[in-house]
Enzyme design. Sequence first.
Site, mmCIF file in Angstrom:
data_model
loop_
_atom_site.group_PDB
_atom_site.id
_atom_site.type_symbol
_atom_site.label_atom_id
_atom_site.label_comp_id
_atom_site.label_asym_id
_atom_site.label_seq_id
_atom_site.Cartn_x
_atom_site.Cartn_y
_atom_site.Cartn_z
ATOM 1 N N ASP A 26 -31.901 38.066 24.345
ATOM 2 C CA ASP A 26 -32.430 39.372 23.983
ATOM 3 C C ASP A 26 -32.939 40.024 25.274
ATOM 4 O OD1 ASP A 26 -33.215 41.632 22.646
ATOM 5 O OD2 ASP A 26 -34.260 40.586 21.038
HETATM 6 C C1 BGC Z 1 -33.840 44.028 20.372
HETATM 7 C C2 BGC Z 1 -32.397 43.708 20.096
HETATM 8 C C3 BGC Z 1 -31.520 44.781 20.690
HETATM 9 C C4 BGC Z 1 -31.797 44.878 22.177
HETATM 10 C C5 BGC Z 1 -30.943 45.904 22.894
HETATM 11 C C6 BGC Z 1 -34.104 44.303 21.829
HETATM 12 O O1 BGC Z 1 -35.388 44.776 21.966
HETATM 13 O O2 BGC Z 1 -34.673 42.973 19.933
HETATM 14 O O3 BGC Z 1 -32.198 43.625 18.719
HETATM 15 O O4 BGC Z 1 -30.179 44.516 20.427
HETATM 16 O O5 BGC Z 1 -33.169 45.230 22.339
HETATM 17 O O6 BGC Z 1 -31.277 47.181 22.551
#
Ligand code: BGC
Length: 717
Positions: free
Chosen positions: A279
């Site tokens: 993530d």
């Molecule tokens: C989120 C993810 C997301 C990523 C990219 C993160 O903060 O937890 O779900 O895909 O950001 O935007």
Amino acid sequence: MRTARCAPDGAPWYFVAMLTDRSVGIPALSVAALLLATGCGDADVPVPSAPHGGGTGIEGRIEALLAQMTLEEKVDQMHGRAITPTGDLWPTPDNSRLGIPGFQMVDGPRGVRAGKATTFPVGIARGATWDPALEERVGEAIGEETAAKGANVILAPTINILRHPAWGRTQETYGEDTNHLGEMGAAFITGAQKHVLASAKHFAANTIENKRFVVDVQMDERTLREVYLPHFEKAVGDAHVASVMSAYNQVNGHYCSENPHLLRDVLGGWGFDGFVESDWILGTHTTVDAALAGLDIEMPSGLFFGPELVQAVNDGEVPLSVIDEAVRRILRKKLEFGLDAQKSPDPSVVESAEHVALTREVEREAIVLLKNDGAALPLEGALGSIAVVGPLADAINLGDHGSSNSVPSHAVSPLAGIEARARGAEVVHVPGPTLSASDESAIASASAAIVVVGLTAEDEGEFQGEGKPGGDRHSASLELSADDEALIHTASALNPRTIVVLEGGSAIVVRPWVDEVDALVMAWYPGQEGGDALADVLFGEVSPSGKLPLTFPRSALDLPPFVNDQDEVTYDFLHGYRWLDAHTIEAEFPFGFGLGYATFVYANLRLDAAGLPSDGSITATVDVTNTSERAGDEIVELYVGYEGSSVARAPKDLKAFTRVHLEPGQTKPVALEVRAKDLAYWDTDASGWRLEPIAYVAQVGPSSRELPLSATFTLAD
Ligand code: BGC
């Protein structure tokens, strides 16, 4: 030619704010230093149309490519290009020398987060359809729009188990039950992967927002295997998901991006042959530990997986074989999905009439009728005026503003949908919350009052920093705001046909006012055609057929505690309906519950065998009859209870479900298959699944608390 840009046009990405937010508990990083470290500013890179692999078959081509790559080129495959997106996409580097294209990743779970795109009802609403075939079409539509936007990886679906409805991202996932969640998530992936790679997220046990960057979620191996992982296994085993995103949080003392048990034992044990990306930004913490644990790509930049990883290999801290294995996984998916082939995406699929119509079809199935006293609904026959009351009546309320945000070119509010369908009745809009004397008389004199209230992006959503909208639910009580509740009390006192329409992405405690209202409808964050779909249901064009994919408790105190301010939490194996069952607590509206205008009767439950083969399945069949004069869909649910188990079990678990359409008076046999492997428990001592030769009680009916038919079976000899 592709261009990497350091900063996107328009608003800065919200992570930049988070990086300097001390609440995340991680030393603030300099954005400028990050931009430098990630090599932002790469020149345009021409990408030849096919990798110069030379080998035969995908595995042969991978080996041929690996043999030609320098260590730096390999590591370059293992991180994103910059901490800010390029346009709306998150790229990983191309390799122009060998013709290896980079990934272009994009969010999100309710529609592509890149400019304007078709915006579907949120995941929890789609969970309420209990319709995997429909969800596959949603995945396909979002996948097609992802490709049309020039991306090749959709960062969806979110398939975290919903442990508690106060979790801010409840709206993104499909519900509280692992069987249902797995079926819905696998369906989305199957659809999306007709066009692009999907990424199942967030692996694993990501069920708290406000402490998501640090919290250590502790649980025993049985709980992990039985409750928090089976839906991911379905994504891998049944839907062959191409990638998995590791969660921000820790599980049993290791951050998920450097958790060898999750990434190697569990994913490896399932035979996962795709790649794991972290993530974003605060999801990766180390170079050596993460690489050794099995993280393949650091997103969105190479803070730990850039020059430091090259150095770690040169210093002998990370074996080259670990890098080769990660690059194999990455190349495999690039080649399998034909990322090296020239594609000409068709932009006309974005917000096509077909996709927009699909959002309405989904919401028609997602709306849950929770109460309908005295047939307050549907609104049929002669109607004088209709009072449409409440702050959300005229609002476009599609969900949170975090990474799952999706913005359509147009959307239909509840008020607009009702006005378009009112068939000559006068529609009076009363926004509230304060009511004038004339507002009150409009409500009192209307043929019906429809009160539209609920939650918004202010109340719940992805955590974007302390004091910002979203995060975990503000109200630990799970109740509506005092203004909303006051409006409902007043409207129901004034009008004897008061219908409350709730919007939101999670359970709402309705006890303070529900006995006063005549009908109650859960509309969720309803997607861009939400107002029209709502009108379809309110005016009887379609019988409501959605069922709750999560428990609506009478009080938040009836659920396990929701702790979102500690660095460590401990989960056991009960939550949701399993918790209420185990503690014999009544739900306000149980898991799996939903009414319709059509009514159904269940009869003749029979099994196709007396015994369940330990490597097979058993099929239960039930006759379902539509006893009403309206056509409608019914969701038929099968739970299994356990008699004489040697370990503690939940009183029952959902093991199969299906949606069936029945014309008035029609009877259909409905078959529900229970797989033996879904009845096993995780034997911690043996580190494996164990299927007990006990009595299994199949219980069938319309909700988790109404199961009129049952049949017992054992294992076949
Ligand atoms: C989120 C993810 C997301 C990523 C990219 C993160 O903060 O937890 O779900 O895909 O950001 O935007």
